[in-house]
Design an enzyme around this catalytic site. Structure first.
Site, mmCIF file in Angstrom:
data_model
loop_
_atom_site.group_PDB
_atom_site.id
_atom_site.type_symbol
_atom_site.label_atom_id
_atom_site.label_comp_id
_atom_site.label_asym_id
_atom_site.label_seq_id
_atom_site.Cartn_x
_atom_site.Cartn_y
_atom_site.Cartn_z
ATOM 1 N N ARG A 1 0.847 -1.186 0.000
ATOM 2 C CA ARG A 1 0.000 0.000 0.000
ATOM 3 C C ARG A 1 0.883 1.237 0.000
ATOM 4 O O ARG A 1 1.796 1.347 0.813
ATOM 5 C CB ARG A 1 -0.911 0.006 1.238
ATOM 6 C CG ARG A 1 -1.871 1.191 1.252
ATOM 7 C CD ARG A 1 -2.781 1.163 2.464
ATOM 8 N NE ARG A 1 -2.089 1.546 3.687
ATOM 9 C CZ ARG A 1 -2.668 1.559 4.896
ATOM 10 N NH1 ARG A 1 -3.924 1.199 5.014
ATOM 11 N NH2 ARG A 1 -1.986 1.915 5.955
ATOM 12 N N ASP B 1 -11.290 2.307 8.597
ATOM 13 C CA ASP B 1 -11.756 3.628 8.173
ATOM 14 C C ASP B 1 -13.174 3.575 7.604
ATOM 15 O O ASP B 1 -13.928 4.540 7.750
ATOM 16 C CB ASP B 1 -10.802 4.228 7.140
ATOM 17 C CG ASP B 1 -9.670 5.019 7.789
ATOM 18 O OD1 ASP B 1 -9.908 5.614 8.863
ATOM 19 O OD2 ASP B 1 -8.560 5.040 7.236
ATOM 20 N N CYS C 1 -9.051 -6.329 4.804
ATOM 21 C CA CYS C 1 -7.755 -6.252 5.487
ATOM 22 C C CYS C 1 -7.809 -5.434 6.771
ATOM 23 O O CYS C 1 -6.781 -5.191 7.392
ATOM 24 C CB CYS C 1 -6.688 -5.680 4.566
ATOM 25 S SG CYS C 1 -7.009 -3.985 4.032
#
Length: 582
Positions: free
Chosen positions: A334, A459, A506
């Protein structure tokens, strides 16, 4: 003995002396003194007390001379507090009657009074409690002298206690000496909590105000399994926890037998279980537990471990280490997710005036506004990708334009590397994190342009439910089992299925055993989890069939309250595996 309850964020039990962090860090080396040394220790306290009183008098005079008598009076109030005969008598009595070291006795008494003052409420009383903490710091500094020990230079095992720890502070903890930590603030999926799991040390957050209950040097137990901190435990409690920890290690050793077992359901359907990492050395934690690769490599911690911006070579070496260790298994890198509570020293000036960093300049937005920084990272990833199965993932994408801009910059970097004659991999799969409701709702449109999706539930929950993931006061509202979250996950899975795209979860949700069945039932065939969760989740897959998981998902989707969803899933988990972690 005092028990405080908070939020368990990293499992395990730690037993050690407390190190209470404030504006300065002191470690009291000894809690007790020998009986024959009592009088000399009382004398040492009196000398330190006299020195601090003289120091305060000097500050009082200095302030009065330069700023006026009203400012000198601030130090006069400190002096009155410290010279209170009741306070000094109580400290000396602890040294004589309980053989406490004078540092420990002074800390206990001053913190006791600070707690009483805090409990009275109001701004004025809060300021008086701060005065008492300041006096404690002065006295300890005077008595410890050169024996003061900073967090970065620990020499013996401790449990760190703090109001809060930033991700960069947590990342820099000395794992050899810090056995666990507990904080007054923080939430289950705060970045500090995630790091605790990565460091594999027990941690409890969201305890509320409790620092005044603990003195540096006191014995603590941190139970990261249930979210408890036990202050000054008795011998029976210590023995009970030692037994529990021994049993836990036995169970962990048994689960490690699944390291070399293929992750699949009872009816033979393959589910890829990969690992989440923050640091290159964590890759061994994943490979030793049988991970099917690295599903999330959070690269921003290359920035948080130093105030200097990492060079392309630093990036490249870190990525190579992870890719080589995975031996051909996939590694999803990422791009940096800085901002919010992850702000390295080199970026602090840029972020100092942000009113709401969680909704501000962070993740892919930051990269798109700092192209040299973004290009440096992309160059390193493309170069390292020649060594294995590497995929690139952009975080916090909320619009198609952002994704297209990021891909365009990636293409530009490829052209630069080609022009320079530097070896790189061109056909690297490029995907995105689904972390905002907008991205989930447009998953079908995104599916035409991405190579894979990875759902970042930490998030996604925060933005969907409007709940700050690090705010203790709203922690009860933050729930992975909320019906809205399950529906958004289903939207993304279905969009991916239509185009044959891999979809992964994830976030911390995927590491929680009670959610495994519902994720598999919704169609998830790969997950990426905290390394310590790998063996348990692989074992749990062998207890369920796809029809069972689909029925669990169907029932879970029928509830309209998060509480009912989670209670139902706990019950189903117990049926599937009575020994599973709840």
């Amino acid at each position: 003995m005092l028990v405080r309850r908070g939020i368990a964020v990293s499992p395990g039990v730690a037993i050690a002396k407390a190190l209470v962090l404030g504006t300065e860090t002191f470690r009291i080396p000894h809690q007790f003194v020998r009986p024959e040394a009592v009088e000399s220790e009382v004398g040492r306290f009196r000398s330190a007390h006299a020195a601090v009183c003289e120091e305060i008098r000097s500050n009082e005079q200095l302030a009065a001379d330069h700023l006026g008598k009203q400012y000198g009076a601030i130090f006069g109030a400190h002096l009155q507090l410290l010279m209170d005969p009741k306070l000094t008598s109580e400290i000396e009595q602890l040294i004589r009657d309980k053989f406490y070291a004078p540092e420990f006795a002074a800390s206990r008494v001053l913190r006791k009074y600070a707690k009483v003052v805090q409990s009275l409420g109001g701004q004025y009383m809060a300021e008086r409690a701060t005065d008492l903490f300041d006096l404690e710091k002065r006295v300890l500094r005077q008595m410890l002298g050169q024996r003061r020990e900073e967090l970065a230079n620990l020499t013996c095992p401790v449990i760190v206690i703090a109001r809060n720890l930033t991700p960069s502070e947590t990342a820099s903890l000395d794992r050899k000496h810090v056995l666990g930590f507990a904080t007054e603030g923080g939430g289950r999926t705060s970045h500090t909590a995630i790091l605790a799991g990565a460091l594999e040390i027990p941690a409890v957050v969201g305890l509320g105000r409790f620092l005044s209950d603990v003195s540096t040097g006191e014995t603590l137990i941190i139970d990261g399994n249930v979210g408890e901190v036990i202050i000054s435990p008795d011998e029976a409690t210590l023995e009970r926890y030692r037994d529990q920890e021994a049993k836990r290690r036995t169970i962990e050793e048994r689960l490690l037998t699944f390291a070399n077992v293929t992750a699949e359901t009872k009816d033979g359907v393959r589910v890829y279980v990969m690992g989440n990492i923050e640091f290159p050395d964590e890759v061994e934690h994943c490979t030793s537990r049988g991970a099917d690769g690295i599903g999330l490599y959070r690269t921003e911690f290359l920035y948080l471990q130093s105030d200097r911006e990492p060079t392309e070579e630093v990036h490249y070496q870190a990525y190579c280490r992870v890719i080589d260790a995975c031996g051909g298994k996939p590694v999803v890198i990422r791009t940096l997710d800085l901002g919010a509570d992850k702000i390295p020293g080199s970026f602090r000036e840029q972020f100092k005036d942000q009113p709401n960093s969680a909704l501000g300049l962070r993740s892919i937005r930051l990269s798109l506004q700092n192209l040299p920084l973004f290009r440096t990272q992309l160059r390193a990833i493309l170069r390292a990708a020649t060594r294995g199965d590497v995929r690139i993932m952009f975080p916090l994408v909320s619009t198609l334009l952002e994704f297209r801009q990021a891909k365009m910059i990636l293409s530009d970097v490829m052209e630069d590397l080609q022009d320079e004659g530097i070896e790189f991999k061109r056909d690297v799969p490029v995907g995105m994190m689904v972390e905002v409701p907008a991205a989930a709702m447009l998953a079908e449109e995104f599916s035409r342009e991405v190579d894979f999706f990875s759902i970042g539930t930490n998030d996604l929950i925060q933005y969907t439910l409007a709940v700050d993931r690090a705010d203790t006061s709203v922690a009860t509202l933050y729930s992975s089992g909320d019906p809205s979250i399950l529906r958004l996950i289903k939207l993304v899975v279905e969009a991916g299925r239509k185009r044959g795209l891999p979809v992964t979860v994830c976030g911390q949700m995927s590491s929680d055993p009670k959610f495994l069945a519902v994720l598999v039932g919704l169609g998830m065939r790969q997950i990426s989890v905290t390394p310590h969760a790998l063996p348990e989740l692989k074992a749990l897959l062998h207890h369920m069939t796809i029809p069972q998981a689909e029925e669990i998902a169907r029932r879970a989707m029928s509830f309209d309250l998060a509480r009912d969803v989670e209670n139902y899933l706990r019950g189903e988990l117990k049926k599937l595996s009575p020994e599973a972690t709840l």
